[in-house]
Design an enzyme around this catalytic site. Structure first.
Site, PDB file in Angstrom:
ATOM      1  CG  LEU A 146      -1.852  -1.216   1.343  1.00 54.18           C
ATOM      2  CD1 LEU A 146      -2.749  -1.069   2.566  1.00 54.18           C
ATOM      3  CD2 LEU A 146      -2.693  -1.411   0.085  1.00 54.18           C
ATOM      4  CG  HIS A 147       0.984   3.411  -3.256  1.00 59.61           C
ATOM      5  ND1 HIS A 147      -0.094   4.167  -3.704  1.00 59.61           N
ATOM      6  CD2 HIS A 147       1.101   2.381  -4.139  1.00 59.61           C
ATOM      7  CE1 HIS A 147      -0.578   3.635  -4.802  1.00 59.61           C
ATOM      8  NE2 HIS A 147       0.109   2.544  -5.101  1.00 59.61           N
ATOM      9  CG  ASP A 201      -4.986   0.251 -12.169  1.00 59.96           C
ATOM     10  OD1 ASP A 201      -4.100  -0.102 -12.960  1.00 59.96           O
ATOM     11  OD2 ASP A 201      -4.796   0.383 -10.944  1.00 59.96           O
ATOM     12  CB  SER A 205       2.313   2.301  -9.499  1.00 64.25           C
ATOM     13  OG  SER A 205       2.313   0.909  -9.777  1.00 64.25           O
ATOM     14  CG  HIS A 250      -3.232   1.306  -2.172  1.00 60.61           C
ATOM     15  ND1 HIS A 250      -1.893   1.174  -2.428  1.00 60.61           N
ATOM     16  CD2 HIS A 250      -3.864   0.510  -3.061  1.00 60.61           C
ATOM     17  CE1 HIS A 250      -1.722   0.324  -3.427  1.00 60.61           C
ATOM     18  NE2 HIS A 250      -2.897  -0.091  -3.829  1.00 60.61           N
TER      19      HIS A 250
END
Length: 278
Positions: A33-34, A150, A185, A37
């Site tokens: 996660l980053h 996305d 990402s 998110h």
């Protein structure tokens, strides 16, 4: 925050929330996660009474076994981030829980899955649609939050939900970027220092190309120049850089309707994707 690993445990908790009239949000992820998110988690917290984050590295959506094996698994660090954000449940099932022995069903979404990622990654969207449908069924969420980075995946999920009458509202959230414009990402961590320095050219060239098209430049020529610019900037392969209709991702010949510029390109052995509205 509870960490649950079985559907039975999850449904017991969600059933209680639903009986109390709580709105449930879900953020499906594959972990690592980053901040991108976390922006989805915060949107879910604003929009729902209870929030579930799922972490499952879905083998069905990887057409390259090497890519699956290299995908980062960082559950402890992920859980710490989610705890600080006030997530109610981290649902982290194992492969056997999601795809038990004898599992033999697939969700096929037509049309929007065919071009771009669908062409470059055969079977990818079948895996995405199948696991997302399962996660919706497992969590019984009222709203589901996905990032617009996305973009094609977001449209696939929306098409599936509409076609199959799945009672969940799909919320698309803005792409979160680094200060230099690179879309956040999990793959970015695999970039070597030189490639990381060159990678923001993807977004920069896309922004320039979108401005040219809005200004009346010929679309095909603008796209061809953008592809050449990416190669000059250090990208070793440009899989696609195309102008498409926003919803169905059909080739766009003008900008009278909502359209997006979408790209996938390789740099430093890492495949990056991005998209922006035109």
């Amino acid at each position: 925050m509870q960490i649950l690993r079985t559907v039975a445990e999850l449904r017991t908790r969600v059933r209680g929330w639903k009986q109390d009239g709580r709105q449930v949000g879900v953020v499906p992820t594959m972990g690592a996660l980053h901040e991108g998110h976390m922006s989805l988690v915060r949107a879910a917290r604003r929009g729902c009474d209870r929030v579930i984050v799922t972490i499952f590295v879905n083998p069905m959506q990887f057409n390259n076994p090497d890519d699956l094996s290299k995908y980062p698994r960082t559950e402890d660090a992920d859980a710490a981030l989610l705890f600080r954000e006030g997530v109610d449940i981290l649902f982290a099932p194992g492969p056997d829980e999601v795809y038990p022995q004898g599992f033999d069903s697939r969700v096929l979404v037509g049309g929007v899955t065919a071009p771009l990622e669908g062409e470059m990654r055969p079977g990818h969207f079948e895996g995405v649609a199948t696991v997302v449908a399962k996660l919706f069924g497992m969590t019984q969420a009222d709203r589901a939050y996905f990032g617009q980075k996305d973009w094609q995946q977001l449209q696939v999920v929306r098409r599936m939900v509409t076609d199959l009458n799945i009672p969940v509202e799909v919320v698309g959230c803005e792409t979160i970027r680094e200060a230099d414009g690179l879309a956040m990402s999990s793959r970015n961590a695999r970039l070597d220092p030189l490639s990381r320095a060159q990678a923001p050219a993807l977004h920069r060239i896309m922004v320039k190309t979108a401005a040219q098209i809005r200004g009346g430049s010929e679309i095909a020529a603008s796209l061809a120049q953008a592809r050449d610019d990416l190669r000059q900037a250090g990208f070793t392969e440009v899989e696609y850089l195309d102008l498409r209709t926003a919803a169905m991702l059909e080739p766009a010949t003008g900008i009278e309707q909502p359209v997006r510029l979408l790209a996938a390109a390789w740099i430093g052995g890492v495949r990056l994707i991005d998209n922006i509205p035109v």
